[in-house]
Design an enzyme around this catalytic site. Structure first.
Site: not given
Length: 691
Positions: A336, A427
């Protein structure tokens, strides 16, 4: 924030006695420096906006309740209950799952300012009581260990803090707790969550620091949280510890600096160099942008010029070489993370929604440091495109990653083709839940007699300028319409400067770098400003029109921004976008989606001379301005084994609105002409041919 490798003191009673006076009357510490510009608090801005207010209402009525419900259903709340009982088995997957509760509490606290809700307030009180009960006597709060200290989560390590650099997320949990606590205190005046946070922060400060334990936190945000606690309490230990954590980066001897692997060389965690030596946005994008936000905070509050120079350089690298046209960051799915310079693929673009949230935080801080409109230009690009694309119009379906191209082919690499209600690592939904209701705090800022109007969102704010009360009201239909109206009403005639941001896109600048440019930048963009109906001359300062005058009650400022449809070109070094164009109108980037274009989007061409019509469609996607044009479309005739082009209508919608009508093709970048044809054999066909 996701999987780090594959994805994602004194007694409590004495402390409360000592802390109570500071909490009752938060101190105003004498600081050596601070942000020269201060944001106008979210508590002083009331929105009445046709674009944002419905989204904030949906966040309050749908997203936040759904988030709390999912925290209950997935046992995130149960983890706190078991930690309070000191018995049971950690019931979720990741040790950072505690933060989903903290972030939702933060969002709910902001939301109470917009929409007071006694039932929600009571639920939050009960949930905060569960958090308090889970806290250990010395302030430690981490359910993944407290439930069963003899058998903690695998990522937690056998003792406190020993895996903080890589896996445990103990300080990451603490950072989100601090952010939630400050929001709850500011929004409600209650000290319940703040008391928990300060008790934990005192423990952290007693454990970490010069001559004590040292670590560069594996997932940054504790630094931002400590700064917020410092602002509330004036306690210098919080700022010193935040700075200490920043200065620990690049000090670990266990990395192989020669390895290209970001985990082996430490760059995945931004731990490969001291922060003052870092010049490039690297590693996990969310961690990075939280780090850069904290660097801005500490540089502002300490006057650290080396840290300021470093964060300036990193911002230039990100905006000049690593930012998607939608404002997304983090090109590489593996980790990521940021890729190399100009590495911005479309189909595999990761662009985590959390990274968009972090980018908003970072750019707001950069503006407060420097007072330049370019930072709000980037913030606006993120807000209207790569951030709100992360949540469906229903308020309860989400993207973790945000691709720029989806193609219906089993052999075509891509990320998520449709939204999901929740994730094992959730998240992103909870980050959005806290960002949306905080938006009022991004509209205005102030420096003495300079009042900055940064975002064009209808509503009212009450300011104090030279000890005089001033009300500023915005009324308009942005981002669909460029006719903006500001009514300025001081209690008595007052001299001050109203600084109106003239967006880069309205001045012919696609981005404050050469990463993107408009194909046809006009010599004189049609920007007009009137005061009480009369055209006025104005000075330009850092991208702002400065209106300096003695303001009187009900003075009206009208700002007219051009809303032409513009073709955007990428820097030639962005390989994926060579020979392609994107579409932008106002702050919005557009895409073509299967639903409006005969089931496809990957076959559409947009030649340079294409003329678009913009029309508001109130029944489409909760109301959008839709773009249409007649363009060539590639047609494949399987019967005659031929390829040709035919004229058809291209319909484009704002990028944020895609994937609300089912999965299918989507693209942001369009070839301007046919240069080549790739013949791709689908895997199923290959298997058939081998038989």
């Amino acid at each position: 924030m996701t999987l780090p490798l594959s994805h994602c003191c004194r007694s409590a009673a004495l402390w409360l006695v000592a802390a109570a006076p500071a909490l009752a009357q938060p101190a105003k510490p004498a600081r050596p420096a601070d942000y020269p510009i201060q944001a106008v608090s979210f508590t002083r801005v009331k929105l009445a906006d046709n674009f944002w207010l419905p989204r904030l209402k949906t966040n309050t009525e749908v997203t936040i309740p759904a988030s709390f419900q999912r925290c209950e259903a997935t046992n995130r709340v149960k983890n706190f209950e078991m930690a309070a009982a000191r018995t049971g088995k950690f019931a979720t997957i990741f040790p950072f799952d505690d933060t989903d509760i903290y972030k939702t509490l933060e969002g709910a606290a902001y939301s109470l300012q917009l929409y007071p809700d006694e039932k929600l307030d009571q639920y939050m009180d009960a949930l905060i009581a569960k958090v308090a009960a889970a806290q250990e006597p010395d302030g430690y709060l981490y359910t993944a260990r407290t439930i069963d200290p003899a058998h903690p989560h695998d990522w937690a390590g056998p003792e406190r803090w020993v895996k903080e650099r890589e896996l445990s997320h103990e300080l990451y949990n603490a950072g989100h707790l601090y952010e939630a606590a400050v929001a709850h205190y500011e929004a409600t005046g209650k000290k319940t969550l703040l008391t928990i946070a300060l008790k934990n922060a005192d423990l952290v400060c007693s454990v970490f620091g010069p001559g004590k334990r040292a670590v560069a936190p594996g997932h940054e945000i504790v630094e931002m949280g400590l700064v917020k606690l410092y602002r509330v309490t004036g306690k210098p230990e919080y700022l010193r510890t935040a700075r200490f954590f920043l200065e620990q980066r690049g000090q670990h001897s266990g990395y192989d600096a020669k390895s290209p692997d970001p985990w082996r060389n430490g760059s995945y965690w931004q731990d490969h160099q001291p922060v003052v030596a870092q010049k490039e946005a690297v590693g996990h994008a969310v961690r990075a942008e939280y780090l850069y936000s904290a660097m801005a905070d500490v540089a502002a509050l300490t006057g650290d010029q080396r840290m300021l120079a470093a964060v300036d350089s990193i911002w230039q690298n990100m905006v000049g070489k690593k930012l998607y046209v939608t404002g997304g960051t983090g090109a590489v799915p593996g980790g990521e993370r940021f890729g190399g310079n100009y590495e911005l693929p479309n189909a595999t673009a990761y662009n985590e929604t959390c990274a968009a949230v972090a980018n908003v935080y970072w750019n707001q801080r950069m503006f407060l440091l420097h007072g330049e409109a370019k930072y709000i230009d980037v913030l606006e690009k993120v807000l209207y495109n790569g951030l709100i694309s992360g949540v469906g119009l229903d308020g309860k379906s989400f993207f973790y990653s945000n691709a720029l191209q989806i193609k219906n082919s089993a052999s075509f690499p891509q990320t998520e083709p449709q939204r999901a209600g929740w994730f094992d690592c959730s998240c992103c939904p909870t980050n959005l839940a806290r960002l949306f209701p905080a938006l009022p705090g991004y509209v205005y800022a102030q420096r003495g007699r300079d009042v900055y109007a940064n975002l064009f969102i209808s509503g009212t704010t009450d300011l104090t300028v030279d000890k005089q009360a001033v009300r500023v009201t915005q009324q308009h239909n942005y981002p669909w319409d460029g006719q903006l109206k500001f009514t300025v009403s001081p209690a008595t005639a007052t001299e001050f400067n109203l600084l109106l941001r003239l967006p880069g896109w309205a001045r012919g600048e696609a981005l404050p770098s050469d990463l993107y440019r408009f194909a046809d930048a006009p010599a004189a963009p049609a920007i007009g400003i009137r005061v009480n109906g009369q055209p006025v001359r104005y000075a330009m300062r850092n991208g702002y029109a400065v209106l300096a005058r003695k303001w009187r009650k009900n003075d009206v400022v009208e700002l007219v921004l051009p809303m032409d449809v513009r073709q955007v070109l990428a820097n030639p070094r962005v390989v994926d976008n060579q020979g392609k164009v994107a579409l932008q109108r106002g702050p919005l980037v557009y895409c073509a989606e299967w639903k409006d274009n005969n089931g496809k989007a990957s076959n559409l061409l947009v030649p340079a001379a294409t003329a678009f019509t913009a029309r508001y469609q109130p029944a489409e996607l909760n109301g959008i301005v839709q773009l249409t044009a007649t363009v060539p479309a590639v047609q494949v005739d399987a019967g005659s084994n031929s390829i040709s082009t035919a004229r058809q209508t291209l319909t484009a919608i704002p990028y944020y609105a895609w994937a609300n009508r089912g999965p299918g093709e989507m693209t942001v970048w369009f070839p301007a002409r046919i240069l080549d044809v790739d013949l791709v054999t689908r895997p199923a066909l290959q298997a058939e041919q081998k038989k």
